[in-house]
Design a protein around this motif. Structure first.
Motif, PDB file in Angstrom:
ATOM      1  N   LEU A  28      23.146  -7.925   1.806  1.00  0.00           N
ATOM      2  CA  LEU A  28      23.318  -6.550   1.421  1.00  0.00           C
ATOM      3  C   LEU A  28      22.691  -6.252   0.191  1.00  0.00           C
ATOM      4  CD1 LEU A  28      27.261  -6.529   2.610  1.00  0.00           C
ATOM      5  CD2 LEU A  28      25.491  -5.249   3.638  1.00  0.00           C
ATOM      6  N   ARG A  29      22.756  -7.278  -0.769  1.00  0.00           N
ATOM      7  CA  ARG A  29      22.060  -6.718  -1.962  1.00  0.00           C
ATOM      8  C   ARG A  29      20.476  -6.812  -1.740  1.00  0.00           C
ATOM      9  NH1 ARG A  29      25.335 -10.980  -3.948  1.00  0.00           N
ATOM     10  NH2 ARG A  29      23.670 -12.410  -4.105  1.00  0.00           N
ATOM     11  N   ARG A  30      20.250  -7.372  -0.781  1.00  0.00           N
ATOM     12  CA  ARG A  30      18.660  -7.393  -0.265  1.00  0.00           C
ATOM     13  C   ARG A  30      18.351  -5.932   0.282  1.00  0.00           C
ATOM     14  NH1 ARG A  30      17.384 -12.131   2.890  1.00  0.00           N
ATOM     15  NH2 ARG A  30      17.973 -13.098   0.964  1.00  0.00           N
ATOM     16  N   ALA A  31      19.478  -5.680   1.021  1.00  0.00           N
ATOM     17  CA  ALA A  31      19.191  -4.274   1.763  1.00  0.00           C
ATOM     18  C   ALA A  31      19.255  -3.077   0.741  1.00  0.00           C
ATOM     19  CB  ALA A  31      20.211  -4.060   2.703  1.00  0.00           C
ATOM     20  N   GLU A  32      20.214  -3.329  -0.362  1.00  0.00           N
ATOM     21  CA  GLU A  32      20.096  -2.310  -1.473  1.00  0.00           C
ATOM     22  C   GLU A  32      18.708  -2.103  -2.159  1.00  0.00           C
ATOM     23  OE1 GLU A  32      23.530  -3.646  -3.620  1.00  0.00           O
ATOM     24  OE2 GLU A  32      25.045  -2.961  -2.081  1.00  0.00           O
ATOM     25  N   ALA A  33      18.340  -3.392  -2.202  1.00  0.00           N
ATOM     26  CA  ALA A  33      17.082  -3.331  -3.139  1.00  0.00           C
ATOM     27  C   ALA A  33      15.921  -2.872  -2.209  1.00  0.00           C
ATOM     28  CB  ALA A  33      16.496  -4.961  -3.346  1.00  0.00           C
ATOM     29  N   VAL A  34      15.755  -2.991  -0.885  1.00  0.00           N
ATOM     30  CA  VAL A  34      14.796  -2.190  -0.249  1.00  0.00           C
ATOM     31  C   VAL A  34      15.121  -0.843  -0.210  1.00  0.00           C
ATOM     32  CG1 VAL A  34      14.302  -2.027   2.275  1.00  0.00           C
ATOM     33  CG2 VAL A  34      14.449  -4.246   1.414  1.00  0.00           C
ATOM     34  N   ALA A  35      16.376  -0.131  -0.204  1.00  0.00           N
ATOM     35  CA  ALA A  35      16.866   0.929  -0.046  1.00  0.00           C
ATOM     36  C   ALA A  35      16.314   1.772  -1.323  1.00  0.00           C
ATOM     37  CB  ALA A  35      18.499   1.226   0.087  1.00  0.00           C
ATOM     38  N   VAL A  36      16.329   1.133  -2.447  1.00  0.00           N
ATOM     39  CA  VAL A  36      15.781   1.770  -3.675  1.00  0.00           C
ATOM     40  C   VAL A  36      14.386   1.955  -3.663  1.00  0.00           C
ATOM     41  CG1 VAL A  36      15.257   1.205  -6.109  1.00  0.00           C
ATOM     42  CG2 VAL A  36      17.578   0.625  -5.216  1.00  0.00           C
ATOM     43  N   GLN A  37      13.676   1.022  -3.049  1.00  0.00           N
ATOM     44  CA  GLN A  37      12.243   1.104  -2.793  1.00  0.00           C
ATOM     45  C   GLN A  37      11.731   2.419  -1.590  1.00  0.00           C
ATOM     46  OE1 GLN A  37       9.442  -1.822  -2.969  1.00  0.00           O
ATOM     47  NE2 GLN A  37      10.881  -3.345  -3.046  1.00  0.00           N
ATOM     48  N   LEU A  38      12.749   2.500  -0.785  1.00  0.00           N
ATOM     49  CA  LEU A  38      12.540   3.662   0.306  1.00  0.00           C
ATOM     50  C   LEU A  38      12.930   4.911  -0.203  1.00  0.00           C
ATOM     51  CD1 LEU A  38      13.994   1.701   3.440  1.00  0.00           C
ATOM     52  CD2 LEU A  38      11.486   2.254   3.030  1.00  0.00           C
ATOM     53  N   ALA A  39      13.913   4.984  -0.949  1.00  0.00           N
ATOM     54  CA  ALA A  39      14.387   6.248  -1.555  1.00  0.00           C
ATOM     55  C   ALA A  39      13.062   6.779  -2.369  1.00  0.00           C
ATOM     56  CB  ALA A  39      15.503   6.078  -2.263  1.00  0.00           C
ATOM     57  N   ALA A  40      12.377   6.203  -2.948  1.00  0.00           N
ATOM     58  CA  ALA A  40      11.152   6.693  -3.780  1.00  0.00           C
ATOM     59  C   ALA A  40      10.482   7.555  -2.917  1.00  0.00           C
ATOM     60  CB  ALA A  40      10.452   5.709  -4.445  1.00  0.00           C
ATOM     61  N   GLY A  41      10.013   7.380  -1.846  1.00  0.00           N
ATOM     62  CA  GLY A  41       9.112   8.165  -1.075  1.00  0.00           C
ATOM     63  C   GLY A  41       9.907   9.120   0.020  1.00  0.00           C
ATOM     64  N   ALA A  42      10.949   8.883   0.370  1.00  0.00           N
ATOM     65  CA  ALA A  42      11.711   9.424   1.480  1.00  0.00           C
ATOM     66  C   ALA A  42      11.459  10.994   1.710  1.00  0.00           C
ATOM     67  CB  ALA A  42      13.242   9.181   1.241  1.00  0.00           C
ATOM     68  N   ALA A  43      11.519  11.577   0.595  1.00  0.00           N
ATOM     69  CA  ALA A  43      11.068  13.096   0.472  1.00  0.00           C
ATOM     70  C   ALA A  43       9.834  13.395   1.044  1.00  0.00           C
ATOM     71  CB  ALA A  43      11.657  13.723  -0.740  1.00  0.00           C
ATOM     72  N   ARG A  44       8.667  12.564   0.511  1.00  0.00           N
ATOM     73  CA  ARG A  44       7.568  12.904   0.877  1.00  0.00           C
ATOM     74  C   ARG A  44       7.489  12.460   2.336  1.00  0.00           C
ATOM     75  NH1 ARG A  44       4.017   9.396   2.327  1.00  0.00           N
ATOM     76  NH2 ARG A  44       5.061   7.754   1.493  1.00  0.00           N
ATOM     77  N   ARG A  45       7.977  11.407   2.865  1.00  0.00           N
ATOM     78  CA  ARG A  45       7.665  11.058   4.194  1.00  0.00           C
ATOM     79  C   ARG A  45       8.287  12.215   4.990  1.00  0.00           C
ATOM     80  NH1 ARG A  45       8.991   6.407   1.905  1.00  0.00           N
ATOM     81  NH2 ARG A  45      10.995   6.184   2.827  1.00  0.00           N
ATOM     82  N   ASP A  46       9.663  12.911   4.849  1.00  0.00           N
ATOM     83  CA  ASP A  46      10.048  13.949   5.556  1.00  0.00           C
ATOM     84  C   ASP A  46       9.135  14.948   5.745  1.00  0.00           C
ATOM     85  OD1 ASP A  46      12.321  15.263   6.500  1.00  0.00           O
ATOM     86  OD2 ASP A  46      12.348  16.578   4.839  1.00  0.00           O
ATOM     87  N   ARG A  47       8.545  15.405   4.575  1.00  0.00           N
ATOM     88  CA  ARG A  47       7.503  16.592   4.710  1.00  0.00           C
ATOM     89  C   ARG A  47       6.362  16.256   5.356  1.00  0.00           C
ATOM     90  NH1 ARG A  47       8.488  16.174  -1.074  1.00  0.00           N
ATOM     91  NH2 ARG A  47       6.618  15.386  -1.360  1.00  0.00           N
ATOM     92  N   GLU A  48       5.962  14.917   5.453  1.00  0.00           N
ATOM     93  CA  GLU A  48       4.724  14.657   6.289  1.00  0.00           C
ATOM     94  C   GLU A  48       4.991  14.082   7.469  1.00  0.00           C
ATOM     95  OE1 GLU A  48       2.922  11.759   3.551  1.00  0.00           O
ATOM     96  OE2 GLU A  48       2.178  13.151   1.973  1.00  0.00           O
ATOM     97  N   GLY A  49       5.895  13.589   7.997  1.00  0.00           N
ATOM     98  CA  GLY A  49       6.359  13.033   9.151  1.00  0.00           C
ATOM     99  C   GLY A  49       5.258  12.109   9.693  1.00  0.00           C
ATOM    100  N   THR A  50       4.860  11.254   8.757  1.00  0.00           N
ATOM    101  CA  THR A  50       4.117  10.315   9.128  1.00  0.00           C
ATOM    102  C   THR A  50       4.679   8.899   9.641  1.00  0.00           C
ATOM    103  OG1 THR A  50       3.829   9.651   6.936  1.00  0.00           O
ATOM    104  CG2 THR A  50       2.031  11.066   7.727  1.00  0.00           C
ATOM    105  N   ALA A  51       3.764   8.225  10.602  1.00  0.00           N
ATOM    106  CA  ALA A  51       4.300   6.972  11.015  1.00  0.00           C
ATOM    107  C   ALA A  51       4.748   5.828   9.707  1.00  0.00           C
ATOM    108  CB  ALA A  51       3.483   6.136  11.834  1.00  0.00           C
ATOM    109  N   PRO A  52       5.929   5.240   9.886  1.00  0.00           N
ATOM    110  CA  PRO A  52       6.563   4.476   8.795  1.00  0.00           C
ATOM    111  C   PRO A  52       5.833   3.063   8.908  1.00  0.00           C
ATOM    112  CG  PRO A  52       7.875   4.573  10.552  1.00  0.00           C
ATOM    113  CD  PRO A  52       7.046   5.503  11.054  1.00  0.00           C
ATOM    114  N   LEU A  53       4.420   3.025   8.554  1.00  0.00           N
ATOM    115  CA  LEU A  53       3.850   1.771   8.798  1.00  0.00           C
ATOM    116  C   LEU A  53       4.433   1.008   7.523  1.00  0.00           C
ATOM    117  CD1 LEU A  53       0.303   3.071   9.792  1.00  0.00           C
ATOM    118  CD2 LEU A  53       1.776   1.305  11.095  1.00  0.00           C
ATOM    119  N   ARG A  54       4.130   1.346   6.237  1.00  0.00           N
ATOM    120  CA  ARG A  54       4.432   0.579   5.259  1.00  0.00           C
ATOM    121  C   ARG A  54       6.037   0.272   5.237  1.00  0.00           C
ATOM    122  NH1 ARG A  54       2.100   3.038  -0.154  1.00  0.00           N
ATOM    123  NH2 ARG A  54       3.063   5.102   0.721  1.00  0.00           N
ATOM    124  N   GLU A  55       6.778   1.052   5.486  1.00  0.00           N
ATOM    125  CA  GLU A  55       8.139   0.944   5.470  1.00  0.00           C
ATOM    126  C   GLU A  55       8.716  -0.431   6.509  1.00  0.00           C
ATOM    127  OE1 GLU A  55       7.099   3.998   3.556  1.00  0.00           O
ATOM    128  OE2 GLU A  55       6.819   4.228   5.735  1.00  0.00           O
TER     129      GLU A  55
END
Length: 407
Positions: A28-55
């Protein structure tokens, strides 16, 4: 602002896949660390709607894709309740990635549900070693593929609608029926297997980074030995086969709950930031606290219910060989109740945060609309008004759903 979703080396110890003895809290701590990184670009990915390759690469590098895998082959060896909590954590940061991960957990376990012991062992090993990411249709039997018996092979034809994550996956689950058969056949295919192509779906208002669309099969050949649960072309049934559907529903409910938490946390963070710059009057602050308190109470209640249903599921999964139809049916009732409650809480909280945040909630910077759109999109694709009837009939008449492949 630079998008740091997966930038650089994942050098946080909480992100790296750890030793086989890791317990649920470590994951769960690992998932929280991943979530922090995902949150940084979530708004941009929402706008662009691109395939989540890096994610998806981040999910692999962190080891989250192997959470349910056998420890001896590099998997996490965790139970389903931990998987659901991990998916909730990821969905709070990015509902699209959380949705893909939740579906991956079901698909990577499909052999456990319907496979023979040999297939369970084989797929568990290779999936964990290779850190495969699985994709498939969110509604696999709404438009199943047609299968031709070509002797030693099966030939899959048709369109697998509402396929999630095929362009970013390693494995795609194929589902279909023989032309003269009435038993569904499931098989694993490499996502770049000859005869499989992908058509992107229409742009949607929410969950815009799912890489959703249609997998088109044209003479895609899979050996009969790959037909899960089949021996000499004949399916060998057991009650546990029918756990696939409630597992899907439980996974989807947890994605809703995660996105709901994301909305509440984003709104509260935005509100605290505004207050630090322009403090409210005592009366306004009290009103906001009342509003946020009501929303948090709704969220906490559904999270507690989800954890309880998840623990019940763990107990049944642990004795999959002896589980009864009555037990499976009661579990389906509980999952139906959770799905209904998760949907109601998502509607109330993701809409309610706008009132709680006040005028600031309408600012683009707050980004609160993303959570509302994501949860509504999830509800549109999985809203079943009959869930309340299922729960009510159990309460009034002691009835439980009859185990089938579909319900």
């Amino acid at each position: 602002m630079t998008d740091t979703t997966t930038a650089g080396v994942l050098d946080d110890a909480a992100v790296h896949a750890g030793p086989a003895v890791d317990g649920a809290e470590v994951w769960l701590r690992r998932a929280e660390a991943v979530a922090v990184q995902l949150a940084a670009g979530a708004a941009r990915r929402d706008r662009e709607g691109t395939a989540p390759l890096r994610e998806v690469r981040l999910l692999k590098e962190s080891g989250l894709v192997t959470l349910l895998g056998p420890v001896e082959y590099g998997g996490g060896g965790q139970d389903w309740s931990t998987a659901h909590r991990v998916a909730r954590t990821v969905a709070a940061a990015d509902a699209s990635v959380g949705e893909l991960l939740a579906h991956h957990y079901v698909w990577v376990s499909i052999a456990e549900f319907i496979g023979t012991d040999e297939k369970i062992q084989h797929i568990g090993e290779v999936a964990a070693r290779a850190r495969w990411f699985f994709s498939g249709s969110a509604k696999p039997r709404s438009a199943p593929l047609v299968i031709q018996d070509a002797g030693g092979d099966m030939l899959f034809h048709g369109r697998l609608d509402r396929a999630l994550g095929h362009p970013v996956s390693d494995i795609t689950i194929l589902e279909g029926f023989l032309e003269d058969g009435d038993t569904p056949i499931s098989a694993l295919a490499m996502s770049d297997h000859p005869g499989l192509t992908f058509e992107p779906g229409a742009e949607e208002f929410g969950l815009r980074a799912l890489a959703a669309g249609t997998v088109v099969a044209d003479h895609a050949d899979i050996p009969w030995t790959g037909a899960l649960g089949h021996v000499d072309k004949t399916f060998v049934p057991r009650v546990y086969n029918t756990f696939l559907t409630p597992a899907f529903q439980l996974a989807q409910a947890n994605v809703l709950i995660g996105a709901t938490r994301g909305a509440l946390e984003a709104a509260a963070g935005h509100t605290r930031d505004r207050w630090s710059r322009a403090p409210l009057t005592e009366a306004a602050a009290a009103d906001a606290a009342q509003h946020y308190g009501a929303l948090a109470s709704l969220l906490w209640a559904v999270e507690a219910f989800a954890d309880a249903v998840g623990a019940e599921a763990d107990a049944l999964h642990a004795r999959r060989r002896t589980v009864t139809e009555e037990e499976r049916g009661y579990h389906a009732v509980r999952v139906a109740a959770l799905a209904a409650q998760a949907g109601a809480a998502a509607d109330a909280v993701t809409a309610g945060v706008f009132g709680a945040a006040g005028a600031g909630g309408a600012e683009a910077e707050a980004g609160l609309d993303r959570f509302w759109r994501d949860t509504r999109a999830r509800r549109v694709h999985d809203d079943d008004p009959g869930r309340g009837r299922v729960v009510g009939r159990h309460l009034l008449h002691g009835e439980v759903p009859r185990p089938t492949w579909y319900a």
